[in-house]
Design a protein around this motif. Structure first.
Motif, PDB file in Angstrom:
ATOM      1  N   VAL A   1       0.863  -1.186   0.000  1.00  0.00           N
ATOM      2  CA  VAL A   1       0.000   0.000   0.000  1.00  0.00           C
ATOM      3  C   VAL A   1       0.893   1.227   0.000  1.00  0.00           C
ATOM      4  CG1 VAL A   1      -1.696   1.321   1.320  1.00  0.00           C
ATOM      5  CG2 VAL A   1      -1.883  -1.168   1.186  1.00  0.00           C
ATOM      6  N   ASN A   2       0.677   2.109  -0.964  1.00  0.00           N
ATOM      7  CA  ASN A   2       1.415   3.364  -1.059  1.00  0.00           C
ATOM      8  C   ASN A   2       0.496   4.372  -1.746  1.00  0.00           C
ATOM      9  OD1 ASN A   2       3.366   5.290  -0.952  1.00  0.00           O
ATOM     10  ND2 ASN A   2       4.642   4.394  -2.567  1.00  0.00           N
ATOM     11  N   LEU A   3      -0.284   5.097  -0.930  1.00  0.00           N
ATOM     12  CA  LEU A   3      -1.281   6.025  -1.456  1.00  0.00           C
ATOM     13  C   LEU A   3      -0.958   7.457  -1.062  1.00  0.00           C
ATOM     14  CD1 LEU A   3      -4.451   4.054  -0.356  1.00  0.00           C
ATOM     15  CD2 LEU A   3      -3.507   4.173  -2.655  1.00  0.00           C
ATOM     16  N   ASN A   4      -1.328   8.391  -1.917  1.00  0.00           N
ATOM     17  CA  ASN A   4      -1.219   9.813  -1.620  1.00  0.00           C
ATOM     18  C   ASN A   4      -2.607  10.410  -1.799  1.00  0.00           C
ATOM     19  OD1 ASN A   4      -0.526  12.452  -1.250  1.00  0.00           O
ATOM     20  ND2 ASN A   4       0.686  12.632  -3.114  1.00  0.00           N
ATOM     21  N   LEU A   5      -3.255  10.790  -0.692  1.00  0.00           N
ATOM     22  CA  LEU A   5      -4.593  11.366  -0.748  1.00  0.00           C
ATOM     23  C   LEU A   5      -4.490  12.883  -0.701  1.00  0.00           C
ATOM     24  CD1 LEU A   5      -6.340   9.038   1.872  1.00  0.00           C
ATOM     25  CD2 LEU A   5      -5.864   8.604  -0.540  1.00  0.00           C
ATOM     26  N   ASN A   6      -4.863  13.539  -1.782  1.00  0.00           N
ATOM     27  CA  ASN A   6      -4.809  14.989  -1.869  1.00  0.00           C
ATOM     28  C   ASN A   6      -6.102  15.566  -1.299  1.00  0.00           C
ATOM     29  OD1 ASN A   6      -4.850  17.686  -2.657  1.00  0.00           O
ATOM     30  ND2 ASN A   6      -3.854  17.286  -4.600  1.00  0.00           N
ATOM     31  N   LEU A   7      -6.001  16.280  -0.183  1.00  0.00           N
ATOM     32  CA  LEU A   7      -7.185  16.824   0.485  1.00  0.00           C
ATOM     33  C   LEU A   7      -7.876  17.926  -0.309  1.00  0.00           C
ATOM     34  CD1 LEU A   7      -5.946  16.906   4.190  1.00  0.00           C
ATOM     35  CD2 LEU A   7      -7.245  15.135   2.999  1.00  0.00           C
ATOM     36  N   ASN A   8      -7.261  18.398  -1.379  1.00  0.00           N
ATOM     37  CA  ASN A   8      -7.901  19.388  -2.240  1.00  0.00           C
ATOM     38  C   ASN A   8      -8.913  18.746  -3.185  1.00  0.00           C
ATOM     39  OD1 ASN A   8      -6.460  21.610  -1.196  1.00  0.00           O
ATOM     40  ND2 ASN A   8      -4.704  21.069  -2.462  1.00  0.00           N
ATOM     41  N   LEU A   9      -8.875  17.411  -3.316  1.00  0.00           N
ATOM     42  CA  LEU A   9      -9.824  16.711  -4.181  1.00  0.00           C
ATOM     43  C   LEU A   9     -11.123  16.459  -3.423  1.00  0.00           C
ATOM     44  CD1 LEU A   9      -7.384  14.149  -5.838  1.00  0.00           C
ATOM     45  CD2 LEU A   9      -8.279  16.277  -6.810  1.00  0.00           C
ATOM     46  N   PRO A  10     -12.266  16.589  -4.103  1.00  0.00           N
ATOM     47  CA  PRO A  10     -13.565  16.462  -3.422  1.00  0.00           C
ATOM     48  C   PRO A  10     -13.776  15.138  -2.696  1.00  0.00           C
ATOM     49  CG  PRO A  10     -13.858  17.235  -5.684  1.00  0.00           C
ATOM     50  CD  PRO A  10     -12.410  16.919  -5.514  1.00  0.00           C
ATOM     51  N   GLU A  11     -13.273  14.024  -3.239  1.00  0.00           N
ATOM     52  CA  GLU A  11     -13.513  12.732  -2.600  1.00  0.00           C
ATOM     53  C   GLU A  11     -12.789  12.584  -1.260  1.00  0.00           C
ATOM     54  OE1 GLU A  11     -10.625  11.638  -6.065  1.00  0.00           O
ATOM     55  OE2 GLU A  11     -12.173  13.115  -5.695  1.00  0.00           O
ATOM     56  N   TYR A  12     -11.736  13.380  -1.026  1.00  0.00           N
ATOM     57  CA  TYR A  12     -11.003  13.312   0.238  1.00  0.00           C
ATOM     58  C   TYR A  12     -11.257  14.511   1.138  1.00  0.00           C
ATOM     59  CZ  TYR A  12      -8.642   9.827  -2.578  1.00  0.00           C
ATOM     60  OH  TYR A  12      -8.378   8.760  -3.394  1.00  0.00           O
ATOM     61  N   ASN A  13     -12.109  15.435   0.712  1.00  0.00           N
ATOM     62  CA  ASN A  13     -12.420  16.633   1.490  1.00  0.00           C
ATOM     63  C   ASN A  13     -12.914  16.331   2.912  1.00  0.00           C
ATOM     64  OD1 ASN A  13     -12.622  19.570   1.604  1.00  0.00           O
ATOM     65  ND2 ASN A  13     -14.826  19.177   1.755  1.00  0.00           N
ATOM     66  N   PRO A  14     -13.703  15.266   3.141  1.00  0.00           N
ATOM     67  CA  PRO A  14     -14.125  14.994   4.524  1.00  0.00           C
ATOM     68  C   PRO A  14     -12.949  14.808   5.492  1.00  0.00           C
ATOM     69  CG  PRO A  14     -15.444  13.693   3.001  1.00  0.00           C
ATOM     70  CD  PRO A  14     -14.350  14.343   2.201  1.00  0.00           C
ATOM     71  N   LEU A  15     -11.791  14.409   5.003  1.00  0.00           N
ATOM     72  CA  LEU A  15     -10.641  14.192   5.881  1.00  0.00           C
ATOM     73  C   LEU A  15     -10.011  15.495   6.367  1.00  0.00           C
ATOM     74  CD1 LEU A  15      -8.945  11.166   4.091  1.00  0.00           C
ATOM     75  CD2 LEU A  15     -10.236  11.171   6.241  1.00  0.00           C
ATOM     76  N   ARG A  16     -10.534  16.617   5.933  1.00  0.00           N
ATOM     77  CA  ARG A  16     -10.068  17.910   6.440  1.00  0.00           C
ATOM     78  C   ARG A  16     -10.626  18.199   7.836  1.00  0.00           C
ATOM     79  NH1 ARG A  16      -8.281  22.111   3.204  1.00  0.00           N
ATOM     80  NH2 ARG A  16      -7.819  21.535   1.077  1.00  0.00           N
ATOM     81  N   PHE A  17     -11.642  17.435   8.250  1.00  0.00           N
ATOM     82  CA  PHE A  17     -12.354  17.729   9.492  1.00  0.00           C
ATOM     83  C   PHE A  17     -12.279  16.551  10.459  1.00  0.00           C
ATOM     84  CE2 PHE A  17     -14.304  19.795   5.840  1.00  0.00           C
ATOM     85  CZ  PHE A  17     -14.126  21.127   6.189  1.00  0.00           C
ATOM     86  N   PRO A  18     -11.899  16.808  11.713  1.00  0.00           N
ATOM     87  CA  PRO A  18     -11.812  15.730  12.705  1.00  0.00           C
ATOM     88  C   PRO A  18     -13.141  14.984  12.857  1.00  0.00           C
ATOM     89  CG  PRO A  18     -10.794  17.716  13.551  1.00  0.00           C
ATOM     90  CD  PRO A  18     -11.486  18.096  12.261  1.00  0.00           C
ATOM     91  N   GLY A  19     -13.041  13.679  13.024  1.00  0.00           N
ATOM     92  CA  GLY A  19     -14.226  12.850  13.210  1.00  0.00           C
ATOM     93  C   GLY A  19     -14.784  12.272  11.928  1.00  0.00           C
TER      94      GLY A  19
END
Length: 143
Positions: free
Chosen positions: A35-53
């Motif tokens: 596993v070697n992933l880079n999740l870009n928080l600027n992309l809509p699918e990963y936007n929820p990870l900008r917020f705790p919980g």
């Protein structure tokens, strides 16, 4: 004398830590997929990870998918969604409800996605963990 005790304590703690802390390599049920992933928080699918919980499920990675959870914007957890106490099969992919991942097999194993621990039996294997690190607006997931 005090500084000698401090140095000895520091060395003991430093040498007892593993690089892949929390990862259980002895689980006979699960493989250790690359596993070697880079999740870009600027992309809509990963936007929820900008917020705790909040969490995001990444399908087609790991054994049965990976769940990434934002604990506090500095600490992220990443666990495989395959029940670690079953050989992967049609019912061993876990589903999420809040911070609880539950296996669909007859035993209904459930785990906390913050710690990876089984909810009721500490003697069972914990969820397979991946390293999750935030770097700017990216979260790096690897093993």
């Amino acid at each position: 004398m005090r500084s000698l005790l401090f140095i000895a304590s520091f060395l003991l703690i430093f040498t007892s830590c593993k690089k892949d802390e929390g990862v259980d390599d002895d689980n006979p049920y699960l493989i250790d997929p690359l596993v070697n992933l880079n999740l870009n928080l600027n992309l809509p699918e990963y936007n929820p990870l900008r917020f705790p919980g909040n969490s995001v499920v990444i399908n087609q990675q790991g054994v049965k998918g990976i769940v990434v959870y934002n604990v506090n914007n500095e600490l992220y957890t990443a666990f495989d969604l395959s029940d670690p106490n079953h050989t992967p099969n049609s019912c061993s992919r876990m589903t999420l409800e809040g911070i609880i991942a539950t296996c669909q097999c007859a035993d209904d194993n459930s785990y906390d996605i913050v710690t990876g621990q089984h909810q009721s039996n500490e003697n069972l294997y914990p969820m397979q963990q991946y390293l999750a690190q935030r770097s700017g607006n990216n979260i790096l997931i690897s093993n």
